[in-house]
Design a protein around this motif. Structure first.
Motif, PDB file in Angstrom:
ATOM      1  N   THR A 295      -2.567  -1.947 -10.269  1.00  0.00           N
ATOM      2  CA  THR A 295      -3.017  -0.878  -9.372  1.00  0.00           C
ATOM      3  C   THR A 295      -4.120  -0.085 -10.068  1.00  0.00           C
TER       4      THR A 295
ATOM      5  N   SER B 198      -3.320   3.608  -1.535  1.00  0.00           N
ATOM      6  CA  SER B 198      -3.657   2.866  -2.749  1.00  0.00           C
ATOM      7  C   SER B 198      -2.969   1.496  -2.708  1.00  0.00           C
ATOM      8  N   ASN B 199      -3.746   0.447  -2.882  1.00  0.00           N
ATOM      9  CA  ASN B 199      -3.190  -0.902  -2.896  1.00  0.00           C
ATOM     10  C   ASN B 199      -2.570  -1.198  -4.247  1.00  0.00           C
ATOM     11  N   GLY B 200      -1.552  -2.029  -4.232  1.00  0.00           N
ATOM     12  CA  GLY B 200      -0.914  -2.431  -5.471  1.00  0.00           C
ATOM     13  C   GLY B 200      -0.365  -3.837  -5.376  1.00  0.00           C
TER      14      GLY B 200
ATOM     15  N   HIS C 220       0.222   5.844  -9.045  1.00  0.00           N
ATOM     16  CA  HIS C 220       0.876   4.735  -8.359  1.00  0.00           C
ATOM     17  C   HIS C 220       1.623   3.851  -9.373  1.00  0.00           C
TER      18      HIS C 220
ATOM     19  N   THR D  17       0.860  -1.188   0.000  1.00  0.00           N
ATOM     20  CA  THR D  17       0.000   0.000   0.000  1.00  0.00           C
ATOM     21  C   THR D  17       0.890   1.228   0.000  1.00  0.00           C
TER      22      THR D  17
ATOM     23  N   SER E 123      -4.482   3.121  -9.563  1.00  0.00           N
ATOM     24  CA  SER E 123      -4.025   4.503  -9.628  1.00  0.00           C
ATOM     25  C   SER E 123      -2.953   4.676 -10.701  1.00  0.00           C
TER      26      SER E 123
ATOM     27  N   GLU F 195       0.338   5.459  -0.042  1.00  0.00           N
ATOM     28  CA  GLU F 195      -0.581   6.597   0.010  1.00  0.00           C
ATOM     29  C   GLU F 195      -2.038   6.163  -0.096  1.00  0.00           C
TER      30      GLU F 195
END
Length: 139
Positions: free
Chosen positions: A23, A8-10, A28, A4, A25, A6
């Motif tokens: 992701t 946002s999961n990735g 991201h 994670t 984002s 900021e």
């Protein structure tokens, strides 16, 4: 690798020198690619992925579907099974007694007999087993 940044999961997936990034984002995604560029030689960015290491990847705004249709089809074609698969409906699973009998049966250690079986059936058994093992790993 799951992480994670900021909020946002990735996900990243690495196989030797192949990387996949998942992701939602765009920022991201750019950060991951920039980080990879710094740590490795210049990374080739191929955009939205449709295949990775033999797996098909179908992406929509609602889901990502990972499957092995193309790999499985290539195995069937390579071993002359494509027409057989279309013509023969799936049978019921083997009875447990049959599985035990198969597991207890020892094949011949005679290499010439193995070559005869490969010629008779049109494929190399060990090659096919390896391809099925890869399929299990893939899925």
């Amino acid at each position: 690798h799951k992480y994670t940044k900021e909020g946002s999961n990735g996900l990243t997936l690495q196989q030797v020198d192949d990387f996949a990034v998942a992701t939602a984002s765009e920022a991201h995604h750019k950060w991951v690619n920039d980080t990879l560029d710094k740590g490795f030689r210049k990374v080739k960015h191929e955009g939205i992925m449709s295949q990775y290491m033999g797996a098909n990847v179908d992406q929509t705004r609602y889901y990502i579907h990972v499957h092995a249709y193309n790999y499985l089809k290539s195995v069937f074609i390579k071993h002359g099974m494509m027409d057989k698969m279309k013509a023969t409906p799936p049978k019921e699973p083997l009875h447990p007694a049959m599985v035990k009998e198969i597991m207890a049966t020892r094949g011949s250690s005679d290499i010439q007999e193995r070559y005869k079986l490969e010629a008779k059936h049109g494929f190399k058994y060990r090659t096919l087993v390896g391809e099925w093992i890869f399929l299990m790993y893939l899925c």
